[in-house]
Design an enzyme around this catalytic site. Structure first.
Site, mmCIF file in Angstrom:
data_model
loop_
_atom_site.group_PDB
_atom_site.id
_atom_site.type_symbol
_atom_site.label_atom_id
_atom_site.label_comp_id
_atom_site.label_asym_id
_atom_site.label_seq_id
_atom_site.Cartn_x
_atom_site.Cartn_y
_atom_site.Cartn_z
ATOM 1 N N GLU A 261 -6.617 -7.498 -0.466
ATOM 2 C CA GLU A 261 -6.936 -7.544 0.966
ATOM 3 C C GLU A 261 -8.375 -7.112 1.159
ATOM 4 O OE1 GLU A 261 -4.625 -5.037 3.547
ATOM 5 O OE2 GLU A 261 -2.742 -5.514 2.559
ATOM 6 N N GLU B 30 0.834 -1.207 0.000
ATOM 7 C CA GLU B 30 0.000 0.000 0.000
ATOM 8 C C GLU B 30 0.872 1.262 0.000
ATOM 9 O OE1 GLU B 30 -2.878 -0.227 3.162
ATOM 10 O OE2 GLU B 30 -4.182 -1.511 1.981
HETATM 11 C C1 GAL Z 1 -3.996 -2.489 5.127
HETATM 12 C C2 GAL Z 1 -2.588 -3.021 5.217
HETATM 13 C C3 GAL Z 1 -2.508 -4.310 5.998
HETATM 14 C C4 GAL Z 1 -3.348 -4.237 7.242
HETATM 15 C C5 GAL Z 1 -4.760 -3.881 6.869
HETATM 16 C C6 GAL Z 1 -5.702 -3.834 8.044
HETATM 17 O O1 GAL Z 1 -3.977 -1.107 4.991
HETATM 18 O O2 GAL Z 1 -2.048 -3.224 3.939
HETATM 19 O O3 GAL Z 1 -1.156 -4.553 6.313
HETATM 20 O O4 GAL Z 1 -2.821 -3.260 8.098
HETATM 21 O O5 GAL Z 1 -4.773 -2.634 6.250
HETATM 22 O O6 GAL Z 1 -6.999 -3.438 7.670
#
Ligand code: GAL
Ligand code: ZN
Length: 687
Positions: free
Chosen positions: A315, A158
């Site tokens: 994610e 990110e």
């Molecule tokens: C994203 C990040 C992850 C984790 C996740 C939690 O922003 O890439 O590592 O922190 O959020 O929601």
């Protein structure tokens, strides 16, 4: 390479839809790893992201590497038939690096240096950071560039999540370099920035700085160019890692985007062409009125970045996150609905953060595939269920979403729109985008999200919310599209300035005046809570303007206040098409009425789903897939013929979608062709 030159399904190692997660096994003992892979197999996980935050583990002290543990993890995953999405590990710096070089730490606009102890605390312009990071990338690429388990490179993580805007002296120097490239001469810069106002003229490049905290407001172009620069700077960093990876490996390269409500620092239209696969991270945001609508918008935007091709959800969460003020957990079935909504809108793979819930560290209250409570849990059962469903939906992979409408979206316009010293700080770009998107979403009209200036000829309708900043060429594309028979809906505070934040004078909205057949003399933003009655029975909020008709017809007028009799919504015939203007913030029902009337005029009826039933169609060469997601608490019926894939039954004329459930119907019935896209079945019966 260009977006999606690598099919997402090729990443799973078995040609299926991707199902996976971030895996941070460093947190656990080896016995736990054994259980992990067993359970991954049970759930059907086929792609796992590792080494995302691996730097301190891999390089314990400068130049000393230990890869044994990562070797073992990759070996274990491979032995279990699980493919790897390998992080370069550079996202978070090890303590030794920032101790050695504290100047790597980013600086805020007020001059405060961030301290280490969190994550991603590095200046995007730091040559020292880059040198150390690329050395690590080189080691990782050399070692694993040909590893049989590795299917995808995951650059950093990110990019810009926490460190997008750095105001330090190193960034200042890089910003100057960027400005020299852009403007060539100080004269050109002074002209573009309008520095004759407020005595801001620059006589030496050295005087130029990032928009650090001032006692008043900053020069708007300094702010806008700093956003452009900052987005380019991190993209440049991405490219430098990708270049090292490509020297040692032919595995596709990507990074996870953050197409999401509260993130706006990357102009992903400029990033997308540099990715081999488009990947996005998305979390429901409960600070919004309609998180589910925003999920659909983010998914449609991600598909736009992928040029309409399948993309990867890198994610999302099985349930609550831990970084919102109130972390609302997902109810029964909600994770499945969210997952399949992404799939319906073009994702060919679904991954979660993270595999096993942490028991230590900042994210221990973030949900995971395997929750603290273990396998005897609703979350785990749904995770296994989702794995099974993805198996049944394998044939959807590679198909594309069908949309008849386009929505023009711009990060650059967002940066410009939301600046200070504008008519009303209550009027925000994304709110306007979401409002009109929601009207379309509720009407069952699927949209493709496109960049300003994109070819619109394949669409029946183009909606253009709040495109405050627009280039002449981009405005020209819209006008030409309408002239040739297209239908457009433009909303207020669009077409106001050019790329240099220069007002297009002579009456608003300068860029779209003749297209819309209107001319606005003055804006009259409303006070908080103020509403002015309209002749369609609704009321105007937030924004009004003194609009004159210059060819357009009035569709809705004010019946209260000094604008009584003035149009708030107009429609103009332009060439063989129509262009609507919505000059105020309508309430949701009134906005939906206008949008559906405009869509109807354009020949779109949408997948007219009953309230709470989301319908989207993905189509392949032989079959179409009608996704039906029931967000409501009652059963809905939908008229369609074919074979339902989740329950596995033939549908002769109507499929029942139980409350909270999802159904996916394969239909060989040819779908009606539009100019560029096709739509799905229309007839709907509701209970
Ligand atoms: C994203 C990040 C992850 C984790 C996740 C939690 O922003 O890439 O590592 O922190 O959020 O929601
Ligand atoms: Zn910096």
């Amino acid at each position: 390479m260009s977006p999606s030159t690598t099919p997402v399904t090729a990443l799973s190692g078995n040609g299926k839809l991707v199902y996976g997660c971030d895996y941070n096994p460093e947190q656990w003992d080896r016995e736990v790893w054994q259980e992990d892979v067993l359970l991954m197999r049970q759930a059907g996980v086929n792609l796992v992201a590792v080494n995302i935050f691996g730097w301190a583990e891999l390089e314990g002290s400068p130049g000393t590497y230990s890869f044994e543990r990562l070797d073992e993890i990759l070996g274990l995953l491979h032995a279990n038939g699980i493919a790897v999405n390998l992080g370069t590990g550079t996202s978070s710096t090890p303590a030794w690096l920032t101790t050695l070089h504290p100047e790597i730490l980013p600086q805020s606009a007020s001059g405060t240096r961030a301290w280490p102890g969190g994550r991603q605390a590095w200046c995007p312009s730091s040559p020292l950071y880059r040198e150390h990071a690329l050395r690590l990338v080189q080691e990782v690429a050399r070692r694993y560039g040909g590893h049989p388990a590795v299917r995808l490179w995951h650059v950093s993580n990110e990019l810009g999540c926490h460190n997008a805007l750095c105001y330090c002296d190193v960034s200042a120097a890089a910003f100057r370099g960027w400005l020299i490239d852009r403007y060539g001469s100080l004269d050109a810069l002074n002209k573009a920035w309008g520095t004759t106002f407020w005595s801001q003229r620059y006589s030496d490049w050295q005087q130029l700085l990032p928009p650090r905290v001032t006692v008043s407001t900053n020069n708007p172009m300094q702010v806008l160019d700093f956003h452009r620069f900052s987005s380019d700077e991190l993209l440049g960093y991405y490219q430098s890692e990708a270049e090292v990876l490509r020297q040692h490996s032919s595995i596709p390269v990507t990074t996870n985007f953050m197409v999401a409500a509260h993130v706006r620092n990357q102009d992903y239209w400029s990033w997308a062409p540099h990715m081999d696969v488009i990947a996005n991270d998305h979390y429901l945001d409960h600070r919004l009125d309609s998180p589910t609508m925003e999920l659909a918008f983010a998914a449609d935007t991600t598909r736009g970045l992928a040029n309409g091709q399948p993309w990867l959800l890198m994610e999302h969460s099985t349930s609550a996150v831990n970084w919102q003020p109130r972390n609302i957990a997902k109810g029964p079935g909600e994770m499945l609905r969210n997952s399949l909504a992404h799939l319906a809108r073009g994702a060919d793979g679904l991954c979660f953060f993270q595999w096993r819930a942490s028991v230590q560290g900042s994210e221990k209250f973030h949900s995971a595939m395997l929750p603290h409570s273990g396998t005897d849990s609703r979350i785990w059962r749904e995770v296994v269920e989702l794995g099974g469903i993805l198996d049944k939906l394998a044939e959807v992979g590679g198909t594309t979403v069908q949309a008849e409408a386009a929505l023009v979206f711009s990060w650059e316009a967002w940066w410009a729109y939301d600046q200070e010293s504008h008519p009303s700080s209550d009027v925000r770009y994304l709110d306007q985008v979401h409002a009109i998107y929601k009207a379309l979403w509720e009407a069952g009209i699927t949209v493709d999200v496109v960049a300003p200036g994109a070819d619109l000829s394949g669409y029946k309708l183009a909606v253009v919310p709040g495109l405050y900043l627009v280039r002449e060429r981009e405005a020209g594309v819209l006008a030409e599209y309408v002239r040739k028979g297209g239908h457009a809906v433009v909303t207020y505070f669009s077409g106001i300035v050019d790329e240099n934040e220069r007002v297009l004078a002579g009456g608003y909205p300068g860029a779209f005046r003749s297209l819309l057949g209107i001319r606005t003399e003055e804006f009259f933003p409303l006070a908080p809570g103020q509403a002015l009655a309209l002749d369609n029975g609704s009321a105007a909020a937030l924004w009004t303007e003194a609009l004159r008709l210059e060819g357009a017809e009035a569709k809705v007028c004010f019946v209260e206040g000094h604008l009584t009799g003035t149009a708030a919504v107009t429609r103009n015939r332009h060439g063989s098409g129509h262009a609507w203007y919505i000059g105020t913030a309508l309430n949701p029902a009134a906005l939906r009425d206008v949008v559906t009337e405009a869509a109807g005029g354009a020949g779109i009826t949408g997948l007219a789903s009953p309230e709470g039933l989301e319908a989207v169609v993905r189509a392949g060469t032989d079959n179409s897939y009608v996704f039906l997601i029931n967000h409501s608490e009652e059963e809905h019926k939908y008229a369609v013929q074919g074979h339902e894939l989740i329950v596995g039954e033939d549908v002769s004329s109507v499929v029942a979608v139980p409350a909270g459930a999802v159904r996916v119907v394969r239909t060989s019935r040819p779908l009606p062709q539009t100019t560029g896209r096709t739509t799905g079945p229309k007839d709907v019966e509701s209970d």
